[in-house]
Scaffold this motif. Structure first.
Motif, PDB file in Angstrom:
ATOM      1  N   ALA A   1       0.841  -1.193   0.000  1.00  0.00           N
ATOM      2  CA  ALA A   1       0.000   0.000   0.000  1.00  0.00           C
ATOM      3  C   ALA A   1       0.877   1.244   0.000  1.00  0.00           C
ATOM      4  O   ALA A   1       1.909   1.298   0.675  1.00  0.00           O
ATOM      5  CB  ALA A   1      -0.926  -0.010   1.213  1.00  0.00           C
ATOM      6  N   GLY A   2       0.490   2.254  -0.778  1.00  0.00           N
ATOM      7  CA  GLY A   2       1.272   3.485  -0.831  1.00  0.00           C
ATOM      8  C   GLY A   2       1.074   4.202  -2.160  1.00  0.00           C
ATOM      9  O   GLY A   2       0.233   3.830  -2.987  1.00  0.00           O
ATOM     10  N   THR A   3       1.874   5.246  -2.356  1.00  0.00           N
ATOM     11  CA  THR A   3       1.813   6.048  -3.587  1.00  0.00           C
ATOM     12  C   THR A   3       3.099   5.842  -4.374  1.00  0.00           C
ATOM     13  O   THR A   3       4.200   6.052  -3.850  1.00  0.00           O
ATOM     14  CB  THR A   3       1.631   7.536  -3.261  1.00  0.00           C
ATOM     15  OG1 THR A   3       0.425   7.712  -2.506  1.00  0.00           O
ATOM     16  CG2 THR A   3       1.544   8.361  -4.534  1.00  0.00           C
ATOM     17  N   TYR A   4       2.941   5.475  -5.634  1.00  0.00           N
ATOM     18  CA  TYR A   4       4.076   5.198  -6.516  1.00  0.00           C
ATOM     19  C   TYR A   4       4.057   6.197  -7.679  1.00  0.00           C
ATOM     20  O   TYR A   4       3.055   6.866  -7.941  1.00  0.00           O
ATOM     21  CB  TYR A   4       4.017   3.765  -7.055  1.00  0.00           C
ATOM     22  CG  TYR A   4       4.077   2.704  -5.973  1.00  0.00           C
ATOM     23  CD1 TYR A   4       5.259   2.030  -5.700  1.00  0.00           C
ATOM     24  CD2 TYR A   4       2.944   2.367  -5.230  1.00  0.00           C
ATOM     25  CE1 TYR A   4       5.319   1.052  -4.712  1.00  0.00           C
ATOM     26  CE2 TYR A   4       2.994   1.400  -4.246  1.00  0.00           C
ATOM     27  CZ  TYR A   4       4.182   0.742  -3.988  1.00  0.00           C
ATOM     28  OH  TYR A   4       4.236  -0.224  -3.006  1.00  0.00           O
ATOM     29  N   THR A   5       5.167   6.266  -8.366  1.00  0.00           N
ATOM     30  CA  THR A   5       5.278   7.153  -9.524  1.00  0.00           C
ATOM     31  C   THR A   5       5.490   6.320 -10.781  1.00  0.00           C
ATOM     32  O   THR A   5       6.430   5.512 -10.845  1.00  0.00           O
ATOM     33  CB  THR A   5       6.449   8.134  -9.364  1.00  0.00           C
ATOM     34  OG1 THR A   5       6.238   8.934  -8.199  1.00  0.00           O
ATOM     35  CG2 THR A   5       6.549   9.045 -10.586  1.00  0.00           C
ATOM     36  N   LEU A   6       4.620   6.529 -11.754  1.00  0.00           N
ATOM     37  CA  LEU A   6       4.759   5.852 -13.043  1.00  0.00           C
ATOM     38  C   LEU A   6       5.194   6.896 -14.074  1.00  0.00           C
ATOM     39  O   LEU A   6       4.522   7.914 -14.265  1.00  0.00           O
ATOM     40  CB  LEU A   6       3.435   5.215 -13.480  1.00  0.00           C
ATOM     41  CG  LEU A   6       3.502   4.421 -14.789  1.00  0.00           C
ATOM     42  CD1 LEU A   6       4.299   3.131 -14.582  1.00  0.00           C
ATOM     43  CD2 LEU A   6       2.108   4.096 -15.318  1.00  0.00           C
TER      44      LEU A   6
END
Length: 399
Positions: free
Chosen positions: A266-271
């Motif tokens: 769970a978390g925020t990723y950068t694509l």
């Protein structure tokens, strides 16, 4: 009616329109074989005879045919010929006055004189060696020309100033898509895709919100050729370019669009979406939650492939290792296929063939794969060639 010049006692009849003789027919009294003394004259029945003159000649055939028959003064003969054709008169310009008498008094001359419709004449062509006279421009003409040039220069300068000024910038507005590195131009989460503009030869960032730990499928669809790279705090977790025809045939989309399976917390990723062809485009980024079936080394797992769909296998290891994945269908005619992702690119492992079937077991249509799997989670995709629902066994063993 009596013929002119005859007495009333003369009972001969004047016949008008007597036909003229034609070639091959008699012109007066026809010559015919003489009758014998006892041979009676040739006569028609009395009721068919008409009142005739005593003069021999050609007369309408009393039999009613469209022809004339020769009368010898005493009886009808056997000589006949067609009626003379009636001359057909052609009416035209030569008979116009006769046909339309009122034209005789009409004035057929033109009622108007020719009218001049143009007085234009082509400009004289300059002959080499002969100078053409030049008209001198008056002072007023020079002033007008100079003023027009000055106005044109001012207008061009104003347009250039407006173009260079550019659109007004709102200080409160955020950066445009793909314009500032490190700033996300869109945000995507499961069930909520994001569309971003990718500049030509540049990149655009998308924030990927993952609500809970699990397996996910990432895709980026664009009209041009793009690649995608998923990172967390600068560490690249997954990168992908073309998904290829094999995977596109299973999960859909275009062969040139990136797609891949990843295991995320769970978390925020950068694509990061990067354009390769030098053409600005837009890309739709989507993330799907996937229910993966865990397979382990040294174990055999039964997996059901849904009709018209696919199943995802997740293989987890602490270290890099070379493994064999043996997939066998429960029925000989069932045709399962296995797709894996070495170096992030989808690769299809289909029929093992007769030789591997003899050495390893199974049928020649069962997939068999030997490959090196990195540490962490690796994913494989199972589908059935005819899109039937089947159940297969998956055995993973070290090589």
């Amino acid at each position: 009616m009596t013929r002119p010049g005859s007495s009333s006692s003369d009972r001969s009849v004047w016949v008008r329109g007597r036909p003229e003789a034609s070639d091959g027919g008699p012109t007066g009294r026809p010559h015919r074989p003489a009758r014998g003394p006892s041979e009676p004259p040739v006569r028609l029945p009395r009721e068919n005879e008409a009142v005739l003159t005593n003069d021999p000649g050609w007369y309408p055939d009393p039999q009613g045919e469209r022809q004339v028959r020769f009368w010898d003064g005493e009886a009808w003969t056997e000589y006949v010929q067609p009626l003379a054709p009636v001359a057909v008169r052609t009416h035209g310009s030569d008979t116009a006055v006769e046909d339309y008498p009122y034209l005789a008094d009409a004035d057929l001359r033109a009622s108007h004189e020719p009218r001049i419709v143009s007085t234009w004449e082509p400009e004289a062509i300059a002959i080499p060696g002969r100078a053409r006279p030049r008209r001198r421009r008056s002072a007023l003409g020079w002033w007008i020309a100079g003023g027009a040039v000055t106005v044109l220069v001012i207008v061009v300068a104003l347009i250039a100033a407006l173009v260079n000024q550019g659109p007004a910038v709102d200080p409160a507005a955020g950066p445009s898509a793909g314009s500032s590195p490190g700033v996300a131009a869109g945000q995507a989460s499961p069930g909520s895709p994001a569309t971003v503009s990718v500049p030509d030869g540049g990149s655009a960032l998308v924030a990927i919100e993952v609500p809970e730990a699990g397996s996910y499928l990432l895709t980026a669809a664009a009209a041009e050729d793009v690649a995608a790279e998923l990172s967390l705090d600068g560490t690249v977790l997954w990168s992908g370019d073309d998904r290829g025809n094999d995977l596109a045939g299973i999960i859909g989309g275009s062969w040139s669009d990136p797609a891949g399976f990843v295991q995320l917390e769970a978390g925020t990723y950068t694509l990061t979406v990067t354009e390769h062809d030098g053409v600005a485009t837009s890309a739709e980024v989507t993330i799907y939650a996937v229910e993966a079936v865990d397979v382990a080394v040294g174990q055999t797992t039964d997996v059901t492939i849904p009709a018209g769909g696919y199943s995802v296998l997740r293989l987890t290891g602490d270290a890099e290792q070379r493994l064999a994945v043996d997939v066998r269908a429960s029925v000989d005619w069932e045709d399962a296929r296995l797709t894996y992702f070495p170096s992030g690119r989808a690769t299809l492992a289909d029929d093992r063939g007769p030789q591997a079937a003899t050495e390893k077991g199974g049928t020649e249509y069962d997939p068999y794969l030997e490959a090196t799997f990195p540490a962490g989670s690796s994913f494989l995709v199972l589908d059935e060639y005819d899109q039937n629902e089947i159940t297969v066994s998956v055995a993973v063993t070290p090589v």
